[in-house]
Design a protein around this motif. Structure first.
Motif, mmCIF file in Angstrom:
data_model
loop_
_atom_site.group_PDB
_atom_site.id
_atom_site.type_symbol
_atom_site.label_atom_id
_atom_site.label_comp_id
_atom_site.label_asym_id
_atom_site.label_seq_id
_atom_site.Cartn_x
_atom_site.Cartn_y
_atom_site.Cartn_z
ATOM 1 N N GLN A 38 49.896 42.141 16.515
ATOM 2 C CA GLN A 38 50.567 43.093 15.634
ATOM 3 C C GLN A 38 51.489 44.148 16.056
ATOM 4 O O GLN A 38 50.935 44.564 17.069
ATOM 5 C CB GLN A 38 49.388 43.632 14.639
ATOM 6 C CG GLN A 38 48.374 42.773 13.812
ATOM 7 C CD GLN A 38 47.314 43.480 13.197
ATOM 8 O OE1 GLN A 38 47.121 44.511 13.378
ATOM 9 N NE2 GLN A 38 46.733 42.891 12.472
ATOM 10 N N LEU A 39 52.658 43.986 15.436
ATOM 11 C CA LEU A 39 53.551 44.684 15.912
ATOM 12 C C LEU A 39 53.869 46.109 15.211
ATOM 13 O O LEU A 39 53.440 46.422 14.138
ATOM 14 C CB LEU A 39 54.745 43.871 15.951
ATOM 15 C CG LEU A 39 55.013 42.712 16.804
ATOM 16 C CD1 LEU A 39 56.378 41.954 16.651
ATOM 17 C CD2 LEU A 39 54.719 42.805 18.112
ATOM 18 N N GLY A 40 54.448 47.076 15.945
ATOM 19 C CA GLY A 40 54.816 48.383 15.194
ATOM 20 C C GLY A 40 53.689 49.456 15.489
ATOM 21 O O GLY A 40 53.730 50.684 14.828
ATOM 22 N N ARG A 41 52.467 48.997 16.212
ATOM 23 C CA ARG A 41 51.463 50.220 16.252
ATOM 24 C C ARG A 41 51.894 51.334 17.101
ATOM 25 O O ARG A 41 52.632 51.295 18.184
ATOM 26 C CB ARG A 41 50.378 49.398 17.084
ATOM 27 C CG ARG A 41 49.024 50.307 17.044
ATOM 28 C CD ARG A 41 48.067 49.677 18.027
ATOM 29 N NE ARG A 41 46.939 50.604 18.121
ATOM 30 C CZ ARG A 41 46.014 50.491 17.822
ATOM 31 N NH1 ARG A 41 45.390 49.580 16.872
ATOM 32 N NH2 ARG A 41 44.854 51.356 18.134
ATOM 33 N N ARG A 42 51.802 52.428 16.472
ATOM 34 C CA ARG A 42 52.143 53.850 17.504
ATOM 35 C C ARG A 42 51.130 53.821 18.527
ATOM 36 O O ARG A 42 50.048 53.716 18.588
ATOM 37 C CB ARG A 42 52.129 54.917 16.553
ATOM 38 C CG ARG A 42 53.065 54.496 15.289
ATOM 39 C CD ARG A 42 53.075 56.104 14.245
ATOM 40 N NE ARG A 42 53.878 57.156 14.964
ATOM 41 C CZ ARG A 42 55.065 57.202 15.018
ATOM 42 N NH1 ARG A 42 55.695 56.321 14.306
ATOM 43 N NH2 ARG A 42 55.754 58.316 15.381
ATOM 44 N N VAL A 67 59.775 53.099 23.721
ATOM 45 C CA VAL A 67 60.745 52.077 24.175
ATOM 46 C C VAL A 67 60.169 51.356 25.225
ATOM 47 O O VAL A 67 60.442 50.047 25.161
ATOM 48 C CB VAL A 67 61.969 52.963 24.352
ATOM 49 C CG1 VAL A 67 63.038 52.067 24.935
ATOM 50 C CG2 VAL A 67 62.346 53.835 23.377
ATOM 51 N N ASN A 68 59.322 51.834 26.104
ATOM 52 C CA ASN A 68 58.990 51.179 27.247
ATOM 53 C C ASN A 68 57.366 51.193 27.097
ATOM 54 O O ASN A 68 56.843 52.425 27.114
ATOM 55 C CB ASN A 68 59.562 51.824 28.791
ATOM 56 C CG ASN A 68 58.918 51.250 29.892
ATOM 57 O OD1 ASN A 68 57.676 50.279 29.876
ATOM 58 N ND2 ASN A 68 59.750 51.196 30.867
ATOM 59 N N CYS A 69 56.582 50.381 26.997
ATOM 60 C CA CYS A 69 55.231 50.429 26.626
ATOM 61 C C CYS A 69 54.589 50.969 27.763
ATOM 62 O O CYS A 69 53.248 51.242 27.909
ATOM 63 C CB CYS A 69 54.689 48.928 26.354
ATOM 64 S SG CYS A 69 54.677 47.786 27.584
#
Length: 201
Positions: free
Chosen positions: A42-46, A195-197
């Protein structure tokens, strides 16, 4: 088929793979490379802007936990018994300190030095397979928390099923990884989308 047509088809396949990666996060992971399943991330997780070692140590299951404590620990995170057994299957990969091991582990010393020596969690520590569960059926779990899964009919039934059915284990593991990824997501102004995990923005 002409060579130019083959190149075009290969480029289209690569474009499709890139599109899947950008849209759904589908891409080979270390689990897949070791023989395990894939799943839609799932993408977009803060992400959090801080880390708390004490909270993490309190929330993570400990290798010494018995079954009721493990179930309670997972329930506190919104996970159930099926998640507990499936996610414990991650112990099919890797090593742990011998100081955490149950008694009589062949790869661990019988006295002294065990605090720093690592032992494999199952006989095939670099392969995602069902050997971990087969070991549990034979009462050969490396950690106390592994062996605890055989102390109840419900959890033992899942252990036995996964020891014989790799497909069922892979499906359950992927489903539980998605559920685990949804624990207490940050919303609104909490956290950030990095931006960079690897580091805070």
């Amino acid at each position: 088929m002409e060579f130019s047509n083959v190149i075009i088809i290969l480029l289209l396949i690569l474009l499709l793979l890139l599109k899947l990666y950008l849209a759904y996060g589908l891409w080979p992971t270390c689990i897949v490379q070791l023989g395990g399943p894939t799943w839609n991330v799932q993408l977009g997780r803060r992400d959090s802007t801080t880390a708390n070692r004490t909270n993490a140590n309190n929330d993570l299951p400990k290798p010494s936990m018995d079954l009721p404590t493990l179930i309670r620990n997972f329930n506190n995170q919104g996970l159930d018994v099926e998640d507990l057994v499936a996610l414990s299957g991650a112990h099919t990969i890797g090593f742990a300190k011998c100081s955490f091991a149950r008694q009589d582990q062949p790869k661990c010393p019988t006295s002294g030095g065990g605090r720093t020596i690592l032992g494999p969690l199952d006989p095939t520590p670099a392969k995602f397979d069902t050997i971990y569960f087969s070991n549990l059926v034979m009462m050969k779990g490396f950690l106390n928390s592994d062996g605890a899964l055989c102390n109840d009919n419900q959890t033992y039934g899942l252990v036995e099923n996964y020891s014989q059915n790799g497909w069922a284990f892979s499906v359950a593991f992927a489903k539980s990884m998605i559920r685990m990824g949804s624990i207490n997501p940050l919303t609104g102004n909490k956290g950030q989308i990095r931006v960079n995990c690897r580091k805070v923005n």
